[in-house]
Design an enzyme around this catalytic site. Structure first.
Site, PDB file in Angstrom:
ATOM      1  CG  HIS A  84      -1.833  -1.210   1.213  1.00  0.00           C
ATOM      2  ND1 HIS A  84      -1.604  -2.280   2.050  1.00  0.00           N
ATOM      3  CD2 HIS A  84      -2.911  -1.546   0.453  1.00  0.00           C
ATOM      4  CE1 HIS A  84      -2.518  -3.212   1.826  1.00  0.00           C
ATOM      5  NE2 HIS A  84      -3.317  -2.798   0.860  1.00  0.00           N
ATOM      6  N   GLY A  85       2.158   1.125  -0.008  1.00  0.00           N
ATOM      7  CA  GLY A  85       3.026   2.286  -0.177  1.00  0.00           C
ATOM      8  C   GLY A  85       3.465   2.991   1.094  1.00  0.00           C
TER       9      GLY A  85
END
Length: 187
Positions: free
Chosen positions: A147-148
């Site tokens: 998800h970064g």
């Protein structure tokens, strides 16, 4: 004459008979058999070895961990990262303006006094529990590819959806080269 017979009988000790031996042998066999039957029930009340081991502290030898390397260990079924930070990583983490962080925490609070080169954190992203990649991301800390989320070399969240820093498990140094995860320092 009757008195001498009574005196003789009361002072005379009876020899053990075969019947006495059989009573003792039967009683001993019954006791051993009963203990053999009860022992599994008593043992079933104790926790199994996996349960005992799951809560036990884990001792890690730090000697083979090179500067800049991150090792993974498990304690209580949870992933733990142990990072041997370089002097540049320590300086970069200490120089961060804490007020600019989403979850403000100075680097000095995230490591033990006198051991800034060793960072010990839980190894799951605080967003959804993914395992971030070490020595990655904009700050060369950890990067969660799912998800970064981005964490710096102190395990502090610097970007992405993660709401908080990587948590710190209870740990203490047993010596300069050994850390015990799952045990706080004793005074």
């Amino acid at each position: 004459m009757l008195e001498s017979q009574v005196a003789e009988t009361t002072t005379h000790v009876a020899e053990p008979t075969r019947r006495d031996f059989l009573y003792i042998a039967t009683g001993a066999a019954a006791a051993i058999g009963g203990a053999t039957l009860v022992w599994p029930f008593v043992q079933s009340l104790a926790p199994d070895a996996a349960t005992v081991a799951a809560g036990a502290p884990v001792e890690v030898d730090l000697t083979p961990i090179a500067e800049g390397q991150i090792v993974k260990v498990f304690w209580r079924g949870r992933l733990i990262f142990i990072r041997h930070r370089t002097p540049d990583e320590i300086k970069a983490a200490a120089d961060v303006n804490v007020a600019s962080l989403r979850d403000p925490q100075p680097d000095a609070v995230r490591v033990k006094d006198g051991k800034p080169q060793w960072l010990v954190v839980y190894g799951n992203c605080t967003h959804l529990g993914c395992v971030p990649l070490g020595n990655s991301g904009e700050y060369n800390g950890w990067f969660c590819p799912c998800h970064g989320s981005v964490f710096d070399t102190s395990g502090r969240v610097r970007g992405g959806p993660a709401p908080t820093n990587l948590p710190i498990p209870p740990y203490a140094f047993a010596s300069d080269t050994k850390v015990i995860i799952g045990q706080e320092a004793t005074a």
